[in-house]
Scaffold this motif. Structure first.
Motif, PDB file in Angstrom:
ATOM      1  N   ASP A 208       7.623 153.668 -41.310  1.00 31.62           N
ATOM      2  CA  ASP A 208       7.087 152.813 -40.250  1.00 31.62           C
ATOM      3  C   ASP A 208       6.187 151.751 -40.892  1.00 31.62           C
ATOM      4  O   ASP A 208       4.985 151.945 -41.040  1.00 31.62           O
TER       5      ASP A 208
ATOM      6  N   THR B 248       4.895 149.112 -39.921  1.00 36.22           N
ATOM      7  CA  THR B 248       3.820 148.525 -39.111  1.00 36.22           C
ATOM      8  C   THR B 248       2.676 149.512 -38.840  1.00 36.22           C
ATOM      9  O   THR B 248       1.694 149.153 -38.198  1.00 36.22           O
TER      10      THR B 248
ATOM     11  N   LYS C 138       0.761 154.806 -45.888  1.00 37.04           N
ATOM     12  CA  LYS C 138       2.222 154.719 -45.861  1.00 37.04           C
ATOM     13  C   LYS C 138       2.787 155.508 -47.044  1.00 37.04           C
ATOM     14  O   LYS C 138       2.184 155.572 -48.109  1.00 37.04           O
TER      15      LYS C 138
END
Length: 369
Positions: free
Chosen positions: A311, A313, A318
């Motif tokens: 993902d 965004t 991350k």
């Protein structure tokens, strides 16, 4: 290595690459000679085949660790009570198993292997029967679904109330059957809570592909349905004597046992810092983040780090959660608890080894459907 262990491992190597063939012959032989046993097994036998072989391999591999071997088999015997296994069934199973391996190994199989497996199976059966006989609990508990909530397209959180008290420890797991939807199919899930006065248990389930049970629990289970719960198992529990800070690493619905352990810690912890790393593919899969954040706001000793692997965004960390853990630390002096898919757990254990976290301080469970 003792002669028995050597013969068992040596003979297993002859059939290890043909496990599906061994399992197919084993079940065919058993059901042909005793057709009544077929009713004890689910209609879909694919997962059951894999579990039989997994139990065999584990038993063989633990023969050199008598204490672990004993604990594993006694727990396995207790667990098999849910299948309505009777003492006379053990002889049938042993004979079919040895014949299946002998047939699949062909000319390389010798009489010494027959004797080794007969001797080992006698020990295995006696310990399993002892574990079953020593268990004062019922083979399983009936429980009513009292709440069911869809948290995402393929994730559900539901609460059940056993009709009889069911004792367990935070971090353990139970086998669950939904007889209305998938009779005789059992899957393991961890409660997401520590034992409570009202005896309720909360479960977090993600529907996995063609998972027969997980799909039913997420998409078909309703309030008022009855399920069955088998005896608790597992050792991913807290040691109250430890004064080390702790790190919990959860992937997806592997958060359930982590929340169970956190709930236990809220009842007595005052001195240990606790770090939770919660990873998923997308932000929608961080299905219980709001409750985790509420816990962190209430207890100063608790911190939460979230991550998404797919993902771009997502505003938090991350990448795979195992890689995220490696960015923090150092961790050599911490207790670790890891829970998630088999792949996630394996990656995390590899990372912790590279970070020089002693393996004796790492407890873990992995779950698949």
């Amino acid at each position: 290595m003792g002669d028995l262990a050597r013969l068992l491992k040596e003979s297993w190597s002859l059939v290890e690459e043909h496990q599906d063939k061994v399992a197919g012959y084993f079940y065919a032989r058993m059901f042909l000679s005793h057709p009544d046993l077929r009713d004890l097994f689910p209609v879909q036998m694919d997962v059951q085949r894999a579990r039989l072989l997994g139990a065999i391999v584990t038993a063989v591999q633990t023969l050199e660790d008598p204490e672990k071997f004993d604990d594993y088999l006694r727990a396995l015997g207790r667990d098999h009570r849910k299948f309505h296994v009777e003492p006379e069934h053990y002889e049938v199973v042993g004979g079919a198993l040895i014949e299946a391996m002998r047939t699949c190994a062909g000319e390389q199989w010798g009489v010494e292997y027959d004797q080794a497996w007969a001797d080992a199976y006698a020990v295995i059966a006696s310990k399993m029967l002892a574990g079953a006989d020593a268990d004062p609990n019922p083979p399983y508990w009936h429980a009513e679904v009292v709440a069911h909530e869809r948290r995402a397209r393929d994730i559900a959180v539901f609460t059940v109330l056993p009709l009889q008290p069911l004792e367990f420890r935070a971090g353990q797991y139970l086998s669950l059957e939904a007889p209305r939807y998938q009779p005789r199919l059992w899957r393991t899930y961890s409660p997401a809570n520590a034992p409570r006065r009202d005896n309720t248990l909360e479960f977090h389930v993600k529907a996995i592909g063609a998972g027969w049970v997980s799909s039913a629990l997420v998409r078909r289970l309703n309030t008022g349905d009855m399920i069955k719960l088998a005896a608790p198992m597992g050792s991913m529990t807290l040691d109250r004597r430890s004064t080390r800070d702790a790190v919990f690493v959860a992937g997806g619905t592997g958060l359930a046992p982590i929340k169970s352990l956190l709930e236990e810690l809220t009842r007595y912890n005052r001195t240990r810092w606790v770090h939770v790393f919660f990873g998923a593919r997308t932000r929608d899969d961080l299905y219980d983040l709001a409750d985790l954040n509420r816990l962190a706001a209430r207890y100063p000793w608790l911190s939460v780090v979230t991550a998404c692997s797919d993902d771009p965004t997502f505003p938090g960390e991350k990448g795979n959660i195992s890689d995220v853990v490696a960015r923090y630390g150092p961790w050599q002096e911490h207790d670790f608890f890891v829970s998630g898919s088999g792949r996630m757990v394996k990656a995390t254990l590899k990372t912790l080894a590279e970070l020089q976290v002693p393996s004796v301080r790492v407890k873990y469970d992995s779950f698949t459907d």
